[in-house]
Design an enzyme around this catalytic site. Structure first.
Site, PDB file in Angstrom:
ATOM      1  N   ASP A 305       0.820  -1.211   0.000  1.00  0.00           N
ATOM      2  CA  ASP A 305       0.000   0.000   0.000  1.00  0.00           C
ATOM      3  C   ASP A 305       0.856   1.264   0.000  1.00  0.00           C
ATOM      4  O   ASP A 305       2.070   1.215   0.224  1.00  0.00           O
ATOM      5  CB  ASP A 305      -0.909  -0.030   1.249  1.00  0.00           C
ATOM      6  N   GLU A 308       2.303   4.971  -4.226  1.00  0.00           N
ATOM      7  CA  GLU A 308       2.314   5.876  -5.402  1.00  0.00           C
ATOM      8  C   GLU A 308       3.643   6.612  -5.512  1.00  0.00           C
ATOM      9  O   GLU A 308       4.033   6.923  -6.634  1.00  0.00           O
ATOM     10  CB  GLU A 308       1.147   6.865  -5.281  1.00  0.00           C
ATOM     11  N   ASP A 418      -9.286   3.136  -2.470  1.00  0.00           N
ATOM     12  CA  ASP A 418     -10.208   3.604  -1.423  1.00  0.00           C
ATOM     13  C   ASP A 418     -11.519   4.143  -1.994  1.00  0.00           C
ATOM     14  O   ASP A 418     -11.733   5.357  -2.060  1.00  0.00           O
ATOM     15  CB  ASP A 418      -9.529   4.693  -0.584  1.00  0.00           C
TER      16      ASP A 418
END
Ligand code: GLC
Length: 659
Positions: A305, A308, A418
């Site tokens: 997670d 990015e 999300d």
């Protein structure tokens, strides 16, 4: 046919694994101007497919999309970027072709936004490779593309089971309770996810021993019940003296650098962190090896997670913002100052300027992060995948990531990030599936029930009726939202039946997944891909073909008691309340209103097709993949792909049989 066109000096992304010589002719279809803008005139009827994980419809016309991997929890219609950069498009119209813009930095796809009849694509710098793919059909174009980017990741079979997750399970007792309640409700389950709270102060590859005194023993306890624990790993490494991952990374220069040559600092869940330089092969190998800290404790699945990478703030920007805010608030704050203030605070998170402030070491050369930004998440998953191939060479490990670029599909799956407990987000997930499949991402799915916001029982039920068809099938929710484990709701019977139906469908879903992976095909297709002559089929945005036998048409509207469906051929409607309690009805080609009570799953079996259907089981280990009945048209055969569900060398255990 695929042709490669090189512009400037592109950064190698590793998206394409096949060696190809650049074409001798000049780029077809597009005109390229001096600013590096690729322009294509769109005819009124042209459809543009692709872009993988993006907002809006299956047909991407009418918006401007930006490939810039971004921790964006607001998947609103006006978003430009989500977590992945999947720069493949497929134009269907007077001319049908595919195009892949292989570029690691920011890239804009204006698909009829500025001018309705024009598509303009532009990279931040004109250093990129463009691949143009022509072929007989859309499916053929996708297949050719998939062949040059390499085979899609195949997870272990247990990853097709149902998974329960929540950011908020804090202790091993919390997890045990979830397992117990699922068992007590008689609902099948294969995995429970560990979000950041299992770690010691959000430090990767640590376990908080107050909350999880003996993870190894606990994971054995869960495995004995057929439940796999799947911990999260975040990209940022906490800055903390004596923390081995931090100390080693600093010592070996494995972290991204700032302009002065020091280790770059950002802030995420653990507070101040350094970001591993996943573009360095040595750093990748080093970080990847750390996963063994958890595999040694019986863990065989991970979700990566914040890769990015997400940056909540940088210290410089925070200090400047605080100074500005002080100025703004020192006098009487007017309304303009108030909006400047809220904007500045909101602008700290994921600020694009911060990505210009750090560097990767690529073969001794410092490369500015923003120029290679979209490769970061992919290389994090690659680091884990490559290391795990060494740590447990015989076994497949479950991996999926939030951020990705084309190429990451070889190392793991992705979840769709999300989302929110909104009805529209069922449709949004579904509309991404074909585009993700085109880009190689087969193992995917969304947070079922919705991640942000409070869910409701009817939303969960309808959501399950969609997600039970997706390879990744996980219920996940954010801390602070309404609890949405299936036993929290009144009608546990109905939700439980949906999970049992999923397990009965696993032989089919897994078989179609294997076919798609092994033959570079799409598991989920827009209707028109199989019905190219059908003008109505090309407009359908809320139904998909699943494999070669099914069509799904989920209900995604509040209080709907059914929906309109378009059948491009005669099909068999299946209306299912449980694996045993269902009816079928053959419907002719055309438009139909299909009623479906809240506890009824509806789907369609294509004309003269049938699918294997298993007896539901408590988990995938208990599922008999061979004792199958057929569901669908009588006297139809089905080609079943099945393997042992776990070997890395899956081709050796693969069995293809005719049912
Ligand atoms: C991110 C992830 C989400 C997770 C949360 C806490 O928002 O996308 O799935 O629950 O971080 O780790």
């Amino acid at each position: 046919m695929i042709q490669k066109y090189v512009f400037g000096t592109p950064f190698p992304t590793d998206a394409v694994v096949m060696n190809m010589e650049p074409a001798k002719d000049s780029l077809p279809f597009f005109t390229v101007d001096e600013q590096g803008r690729f322009t294509y005139a769109l005819a009124e009827d042209d459809i543009v497919y692709g872009l993988g994980e993006q907002i809006r419809g299956i047909n991407k016309r009418g918006w401007q999309y930006v490939s810039w991997n971004y921790d964006n929890p607001n998947h609103h219609e006006d978003a430009r970027s989500l977590y992945g950069a999947h720069n493949f498009i497929l134009i269907r119209g007077a001319v049908t072709f595919g195009a892949f813009f292989d570029y690691a930095g920011k890239m804009t796809f204006d698909i009829g936004y500025t001018n309705r009849s024009q598509m303009t694509i532009q990279a931040a710098k004109n250093d990129l490779v463009v691949y143009i793919i022509t072929g007989e059909t859309e499916k053929d174009i996708v297949k050719q593309f998939r062949q040059i980017i390499g085979r899609s990741y195949i997870p272990p079979l247990w990853a097709f089971g149902y998974g329960q997750s929540r950011w908020g399970y804090k202790t091993e007792q919390d997890i045990r309770t979830v397992a117990e309640k699922y068992k007590a409700a008689g609902i099948p389950i294969d995995s429970i996810y560990l979000d950041i709270d299992y770690m010691e102060r959000y430090k990767d590859f640590t376990v908080d021993t107050e909350r999880f005194p003996n993870l190894k023993k606990f994971s054995e306890e869960m495995q004995a019940q057929g439940i796999h624990l799947v911990p999260i790993i975040d990209a940022g490494v906490k800055i903390e003296k004596d923390y081995d991952v931090y100390e080693e990374g600093v010592e070996k220069n494995y972290f991204c650098k700032n302009a002065e040559g020091g280790d770059f600092v950002g802030a995420v869940w653990p507070g101040r962190v350094h970001f591993p330089d996943f573009l360095q092969p040595e750093a990748r190998a080093w970080f990847g090896k750390k996963y063994s800290v958890l595999t040694e404790q019986g863990i065989d699945g991970f979700w990566n997670d914040m890769n990015e990478p997400a940056i909540f703030y940088t210290e410089d920007r925070l200090a400047n913002t605080c100074a500005e805010i002080e100025k703004l608030t020192s006098g009487n704050m007017g309304i303009n100052e108030y909006f400047a203030f809220t904007g500045m605070v909101a602008g700290l998170n994921g600020n694009i300027g911060d990505y210009d402030k750090f560097y990767h070491n690529v073969d001794g050369k410092m490369v500015k992060h923003s120029e290679v930004h979209n490769l970061y998440g992919m290389n994090m998953t690659r680091s884990a995948f490559e290391a795990l191939q060494k740590i447990s060479p015989d076994k497949r490990t479950l991996f999926f990531s939030r951020s990705s670029y084309i190429g990451a599909h070889r190392y793991g799956g992705i979840w769709q990030g999300d989302n929110k407990s909104w009805w529209s987000h069922i449709l949004q997930s579904m509309q991404q599936l074909p585009a993700l499949n085109m880009a190689g991402f087969l193992f995917t799915g969304c947070d079922t029930g919705g991640f942000g916001c409070d869910t409701t029982e009817d939303l969960v039920l309808r959501w399950l009726q969609y997600s039970l068809f997706t390879p990744l099938f996980r219920n996940h929710a954010a801390d602070g939202t309404r609890e949405q484990e299936l036993y929290q709701f009144e009608n546990v019977q109905a939700t439980g039946e949906m999970i049992r139906i999923r397990y009965s469908l696993i032989p089919y879903l897994y078989s179609e997944f294997l076919k798609a992976a092994l033959h570079d095909e799409m598991m989920f297709k827009p209707l028109v891909f199989d019905f190219p002559e059908d003008d109505m089929a090309k407009q359908v945005e809320d139904q998909l073909l699943l494999g070669n036998e099914l069509m799904i048409a989920p209900i995604y509207k509040q209080n709907a008691q059914g929906r309109y469906v378009y059948l491009p051929e005669e099909m068999m409607l299946v209306r299912m309340r449980s694996c045993e309690d269902y009816e079928t009805e053959v419907l002719p080609k055309g438009h139909h209103y299909v009623a479906a009570a809240l506890d009824e799953l509806v789907f369609f079996i294509r004309n003269q097709k049938a699918i294997p259907f298993a007896k539901a089981a408590e988990n995938t280990a208990e599922l008999d993949m061979h004792a199958l009945t057929m569901l669908g048209y009588p006297d139809c055969s089905y080609e079943l792909y099945v393997d042992d569900g776990i070997s890395s060398d899956m081709e050796n255990s693969l069995k293809v049989s005719m049912l």
